[in-house]
Scaffold this active site. Structure first.
Site, PDB file in Angstrom:
ATOM      1  N   LYS A   1      -2.679   6.951   1.232  1.00  7.44           N
ATOM      2  CA  LYS A   1      -2.456   7.221   2.654  1.00  7.44           C
ATOM      3  C   LYS A   1      -1.347   8.277   2.731  1.00  7.44           C
ATOM      4  CE  LYS A   1      -2.264   4.744   7.039  1.00  7.44           C
ATOM      5  NZ  LYS A   1      -3.438   5.335   7.681  1.00  7.44           N
TER       6      LYS A   1
ATOM      7  N   ARG B   1       0.836  -1.198   0.000  1.00  7.36           N
ATOM      8  CA  ARG B   1       0.000   0.000   0.000  1.00  7.36           C
ATOM      9  C   ARG B   1       0.874   1.253   0.000  1.00  7.36           C
ATOM     10  NH1 ARG B   1      -4.515   0.632   4.552  1.00  7.36           N
ATOM     11  NH2 ARG B   1      -2.684   1.076   5.831  1.00  7.36           N
TER      12      ARG B   1
ATOM     13  N   GLU C   1     -16.286   6.193   4.815  1.00  6.75           N
ATOM     14  CA  GLU C   1     -15.597   5.523   5.924  1.00  6.75           C
ATOM     15  C   GLU C   1     -15.671   6.410   7.153  1.00  6.75           C
ATOM     16  OE1 GLU C   1     -11.378   5.033   5.175  1.00  6.75           O
ATOM     17  OE2 GLU C   1     -11.237   6.923   4.098  1.00  6.75           O
TER      18      GLU C   1
HETATM   19  N1  PXG Z   1      -9.382   4.739   6.830  1.00  4.50           N
HETATM   20  C1  PXG Z   1      -8.532   5.722   7.127  1.00  4.50           C
HETATM   21  C2  PXG Z   1      -8.806   7.086   6.634  1.00  4.50           C
HETATM   22  C3  PXG Z   1      -7.378   5.444   7.862  1.00  4.50           C
HETATM   23  O1  PXG Z   1      -6.525   6.422   8.136  1.00  4.50           O
HETATM   24  C4  PXG Z   1      -8.081   3.137   8.001  1.00  4.50           C
HETATM   25  C5  PXG Z   1      -9.190   3.480   7.234  1.00  4.50           C
HETATM   26  C6  PXG Z   1      -7.893   1.717   8.401  1.00  4.50           C
HETATM   27  O2  PXG Z   1      -6.848   1.122   7.630  1.00  4.50           O
HETATM   28  P1  PXG Z   1      -5.973  -0.069   8.205  1.00  4.50           P
HETATM   29  O3  PXG Z   1      -5.027  -0.386   7.123  1.00  4.50           O
HETATM   30  O4  PXG Z   1      -5.298   0.431   9.451  1.00  4.50           O
HETATM   31  O5  PXG Z   1      -6.899  -1.182   8.509  1.00  4.50           O
HETATM   32  C7  PXG Z   1      -7.135   4.143   8.309  1.00  4.50           C
HETATM   33  C8  PXG Z   1      -5.878   3.853   9.050  1.00  4.50           C
HETATM   34  C9  PXG Z   1      -3.314   5.977  14.157  1.00  4.50           C
HETATM   35  C10 PXG Z   1      -3.813   6.164  12.805  1.00  4.50           C
HETATM   36  O6  PXG Z   1      -2.199   6.432  14.442  1.00  4.50           O
HETATM   37  C11 PXG Z   1      -4.568   5.197  12.189  1.00  4.50           C
HETATM   38  C12 PXG Z   1      -5.055   5.376  10.935  1.00  4.50           C
HETATM   39  C13 PXG Z   1      -4.762   6.557  10.325  1.00  4.50           C
HETATM   40  C14 PXG Z   1      -4.020   7.515  10.928  1.00  4.50           C
HETATM   41  C15 PXG Z   1      -3.524   7.332  12.173  1.00  4.50           C
HETATM   42  O7  PXG Z   1      -4.019   5.373  14.966  1.00  4.50           O
HETATM   43  N2  PXG Z   1      -5.865   4.417  10.366  1.00  4.50           N
END
Ligand code: PXG
Length: 291
Positions: free
Chosen positions: A151, A52, A184
């Protein structure tokens, strides 16, 4: 204990881990990142996170200065240097130092930063009671403005949504896309449960392709659950049997209220609780070993 930070090939004490004020990551949020978990001495879904990261970098025309294999080794090395068994790994690639203009091509060398530390979790109580969320006015970025599949270091879209949620007394929110479809949460993906079917918005509706989301989609069939990527409106959330969020930090967490409406029975439902258990067991038993 002082943390050791990976900075461009070297492990440096945290008080010496510094980036330039001319780094476009700081000046413009120009860069990409990943948030990764380690469980019981293993890095969970490391290759998926690196894939990713590569796609995010490609999408912003940033050439990663290291191969995925070298990045994997750097992540492992940073975890080892910090004695991480269970924790959170932040992998960041910034555009690097440039001049004050927007032009990313004035930046010669991307900066690679890896922080491996403790994880900030939602309190256990929230898993037992479930979350209350609200739909916020801040729309998820249009896919042709900043594609939410990237991301990137520019999280203001999500932060503005989070501000609205927090000011309304909620820890998380539902973000709609410019067409009015569910995208989301501010930092998690969303699922609705209807009978034995899990519904989640396709990424083109404005969702990050979450690694946790993908894992849930893979674990579902073994639990006799079908998964469908489907365009969702708030109707689908309000009328769902259960709603839950997925993310690296949160894992799987129930949503029991949306916009002050009770979802299902107003407590974490059986499908969500089963997936929470199955996910946790899987996450704690799989991954790239650190030893
Ligand atoms: N959507 C968004 C916008 C995210 O930022 C997810 C979904 C979930 O993705 P994953 O790959 O984790 O299943 C995310 C990711 C943190 C933190 O430090 C976590 C995210 C983003 C920014 C900071 O806890 N989550």
């Amino acid at each position: 204990m002082t943390m050791k930070i990976y900075l461009n090939g070297r492990l440096v004490p945290e008080n010496q881990a510094k980036v330039s004020v001319f780094d476009h990551g700081l000046l413009y949020g120009d860069g990409v990142f990943e948030g990764i978990r380690a469980y019981h001495g293993r890095v969970f879904k490391l290759d998926e996170h690196l894939d990713r990261l590569s796609r995010s970098a490609r999408a912003i025309d940033l050439k990663l200065p290291m191969t995925p294999a070298a990045l994997a080794q750097a992540v492992i090395k940073t975890c080892r240097a910090n004695d991480i068994q269970d924790g959170y790994i932040r992998l960041i690639v910034t555009r690097g130092i440039g001049n004050l203009g927007l032009n990313p091509y004035t930046c010669r060398t991307p900066q690679v930063i890896i922080i491996a530390g403790a994880i900030q979790l939602y309190p256990q109580k929230l898993y037992e009671t479930g979350l209350s969320v609200i739909t916020v006015g801040t729309l998820r970025n249009h896919t042709e403005a900043i594609n939410p599949r990237i991301k990137s270091l520019n999280y203001l879209n999500n932060i503005l949504a989070k501000i609205e949620a927090m000011n309304a007394g909620c820890m998380e929110c539902i973000m709609l896309n410019p067409q009015g479809f569910v995208a989301e949460a501010s930092g998690d993906n969303i699922f609705a449960v209807r009978g034995t079917t899990l519904l989640t918005p396709p990424s083109w509706c404005g969702a990050l392709e979450g690694i946790t989301r993908q894992t849930v989609m893979e674990l579902a069939p073994e639990q006799n659950l079908q998964v469908r990527e489907q365009v969702l409106t708030r109707y689908d959330l309000y009328t769902a049997d259960e709603v839950f969020l997925t993310g690296t930090a949160a894992e799987i967490i129930a949503v029991v209220k949306a916009d002050h409406r009770t979802i299902g029975r107003g407590r974490p439902g059986p499908v969500t609780r089963r997936l929470e258990r199955v996910y946790r067991a899987y996450a704690q038993s799989a991954g790239t070993p650190l030893a």
